[in-house]
Design a protein around this motif. Structure first.
Motif, PDB file in Angstrom:
ATOM      1  N   ALA A  64     -40.845  30.591 -36.218  1.00  0.00           N
ATOM      2  CA  ALA A  64     -42.183  30.375 -35.665  1.00  0.00           C
ATOM      3  C   ALA A  64     -42.911  31.697 -35.560  1.00  0.00           C
ATOM      4  O   ALA A  64     -42.322  32.763 -35.610  1.00  0.00           O
ATOM      5  CB  ALA A  64     -42.076  29.720 -34.285  1.00  0.00           C
ATOM      6  N   ASP A  65     -44.213  31.576 -35.395  1.00  0.00           N
ATOM      7  CA  ASP A  65     -45.020  32.748 -35.087  1.00  0.00           C
ATOM      8  C   ASP A  65     -45.971  32.328 -33.975  1.00  0.00           C
ATOM      9  O   ASP A  65     -45.976  31.176 -33.547  1.00  0.00           O
ATOM     10  CB  ASP A  65     -45.754  33.270 -36.334  1.00  0.00           C
ATOM     11  N   GLY A  66     -46.752  33.238 -33.501  1.00  0.00           N
ATOM     12  CA  GLY A  66     -47.665  32.930 -32.407  1.00  0.00           C
ATOM     13  C   GLY A  66     -48.668  31.847 -32.749  1.00  0.00           C
ATOM     14  O   GLY A  66     -49.251  31.224 -31.875  1.00  0.00           O
ATOM     15  N   GLU A  67     -48.845  31.591 -34.035  1.00  0.00           N
ATOM     16  CA  GLU A  67     -49.827  30.606 -34.479  1.00  0.00           C
ATOM     17  C   GLU A  67     -49.281  29.183 -34.484  1.00  0.00           C
ATOM     18  O   GLU A  67     -50.016  28.241 -34.695  1.00  0.00           O
ATOM     19  CB  GLU A  67     -50.279  30.935 -35.912  1.00  0.00           C
ATOM     20  N   ALA A  68     -47.983  29.027 -34.312  1.00  0.00           N
ATOM     21  CA  ALA A  68     -47.367  27.694 -34.431  1.00  0.00           C
ATOM     22  C   ALA A  68     -47.928  26.744 -33.376  1.00  0.00           C
ATOM     23  O   ALA A  68     -47.624  26.850 -32.198  1.00  0.00           O
ATOM     24  CB  ALA A  68     -45.858  27.798 -34.304  1.00  0.00           C
ATOM     25  N   THR A  69     -48.759  25.843 -33.816  1.00  0.00           N
ATOM     26  CA  THR A  69     -49.379  24.898 -32.893  1.00  0.00           C
ATOM     27  C   THR A  69     -48.944  23.470 -33.183  1.00  0.00           C
ATOM     28  O   THR A  69     -49.350  22.547 -32.508  1.00  0.00           O
ATOM     29  CB  THR A  69     -50.921  24.979 -33.000  1.00  0.00           C
ATOM     30  N   GLU A  70     -48.131  23.297 -34.188  1.00  0.00           N
ATOM     31  CA  GLU A  70     -47.733  21.969 -34.642  1.00  0.00           C
ATOM     32  C   GLU A  70     -46.558  21.403 -33.847  1.00  0.00           C
ATOM     33  O   GLU A  70     -45.750  20.666 -34.386  1.00  0.00           O
ATOM     34  CB  GLU A  70     -47.349  22.030 -36.132  1.00  0.00           C
ATOM     35  N   LEU A  71     -46.444  21.740 -32.583  1.00  0.00           N
ATOM     36  CA  LEU A  71     -45.281  21.291 -31.819  1.00  0.00           C
ATOM     37  C   LEU A  71     -45.272  19.784 -31.584  1.00  0.00           C
ATOM     38  O   LEU A  71     -44.207  19.185 -31.470  1.00  0.00           O
ATOM     39  CB  LEU A  71     -45.196  22.038 -30.482  1.00  0.00           C
ATOM     40  N   ALA A  72     -46.418  19.160 -31.533  1.00  0.00           N
ATOM     41  CA  ALA A  72     -46.473  17.715 -31.292  1.00  0.00           C
ATOM     42  C   ALA A  72     -45.713  16.947 -32.369  1.00  0.00           C
ATOM     43  O   ALA A  72     -45.001  15.987 -32.064  1.00  0.00           O
ATOM     44  CB  ALA A  72     -47.920  17.239 -31.221  1.00  0.00           C
ATOM     45  N   SER A  73     -45.826  17.397 -33.599  1.00  0.00           N
ATOM     46  CA  SER A  73     -45.167  16.687 -34.695  1.00  0.00           C
ATOM     47  C   SER A  73     -43.645  16.791 -34.633  1.00  0.00           C
ATOM     48  O   SER A  73     -42.945  15.960 -35.199  1.00  0.00           O
ATOM     49  CB  SER A  73     -45.665  17.204 -36.041  1.00  0.00           C
ATOM     50  N   ILE A  74     -43.122  17.820 -33.948  1.00  0.00           N
ATOM     51  CA  ILE A  74     -41.666  17.970 -33.884  1.00  0.00           C
ATOM     52  C   ILE A  74     -41.098  17.583 -32.519  1.00  0.00           C
ATOM     53  O   ILE A  74     -39.915  17.789 -32.266  1.00  0.00           O
ATOM     54  CB  ILE A  74     -41.233  19.417 -34.240  1.00  0.00           C
ATOM     55  N   MET A  75     -41.926  17.007 -31.647  1.00  0.00           N
ATOM     56  CA  MET A  75     -41.440  16.635 -30.311  1.00  0.00           C
ATOM     57  C   MET A  75     -40.210  15.725 -30.338  1.00  0.00           C
ATOM     58  O   MET A  75     -39.290  15.934 -29.556  1.00  0.00           O
ATOM     59  CB  MET A  75     -42.553  16.023 -29.456  1.00  0.00           C
ATOM     60  N   PRO A  76     -40.139  14.724 -31.218  1.00  0.00           N
ATOM     61  CA  PRO A  76     -38.913  13.910 -31.232  1.00  0.00           C
ATOM     62  C   PRO A  76     -37.655  14.751 -31.491  1.00  0.00           C
ATOM     63  O   PRO A  76     -36.616  14.525 -30.866  1.00  0.00           O
ATOM     64  CB  PRO A  76     -39.150  12.911 -32.370  1.00  0.00           C
ATOM     65  N   LEU A  77     -37.772  15.748 -32.371  1.00  0.00           N
ATOM     66  CA  LEU A  77     -36.633  16.631 -32.623  1.00  0.00           C
ATOM     67  C   LEU A  77     -36.315  17.485 -31.402  1.00  0.00           C
ATOM     68  O   LEU A  77     -35.149  17.650 -31.028  1.00  0.00           O
ATOM     69  CB  LEU A  77     -36.919  17.556 -33.805  1.00  0.00           C
TER      70      LEU A  77
END
Length: 129
Positions: A64-77
């Motif tokens: 990851a980097d500071g820009e990683a905003t796509e956490l919603a898509s990986i919430m199940p994981l």
């Protein structure tokens, strides 16, 4: 007993070829390796979840980097990683304060922040215990 290595690239500049996943694949042929990114489709994410649930031991490396905003898509994981009584190691390469806070709040999850060159060594230590 199945062992798994999941490589999750959350950076904006995701590359098709993931050298760390390839190194783990070559060094530990008995380990099932899967690499995905925040834009991976539902089928691949479903497969990753199943792999996590069915493996005796699993290492999840999150780039990851500071820009990683796509956490919603990986919430199940992520939610699967928070389960207690599982033999898992989560490795973070790169700076991602939000992910670091999420894992710091869950002391039962084995979590380390390392540089990319240290990932294979951490996998070796964890799987050979």
């Amino acid at each position: 007993m199945m062992q798994a290595f999941l490589y999750l690239d959350l950076t904006q500049s995701t590359a098709f070829h993931q050298p760390v996943a390839e190194q783990v694949r070559q060094r530990f042929p008995q380990v099932t390796v899967l690499d995905l990114d925040a834009r991976s489709d539902e089928l691949l994410q479903h497969y990753a979840l199943r792999l996590l649930r069915e493996s005796h031991r699993a290492v999840v490396c999150i780039k990851a980097d500071g820009e990683a905003t796509e956490l919603a898509s990986i919430m199940p994981l992520l939610e699967e990683l928070f389960e207690e009584e599982k033999r898992r190691l989560v490795i973070l390469t790169g700076l991602q304060p939000r992910l670091q806070r999420i894992f710091a709040a869950r002391p039962h999850v084995a979590f380390k922040v390392v540089i990319e060159e240290e990932v294979v060594g951490e996998v070796k230590r964890f799987l050979e215990v």
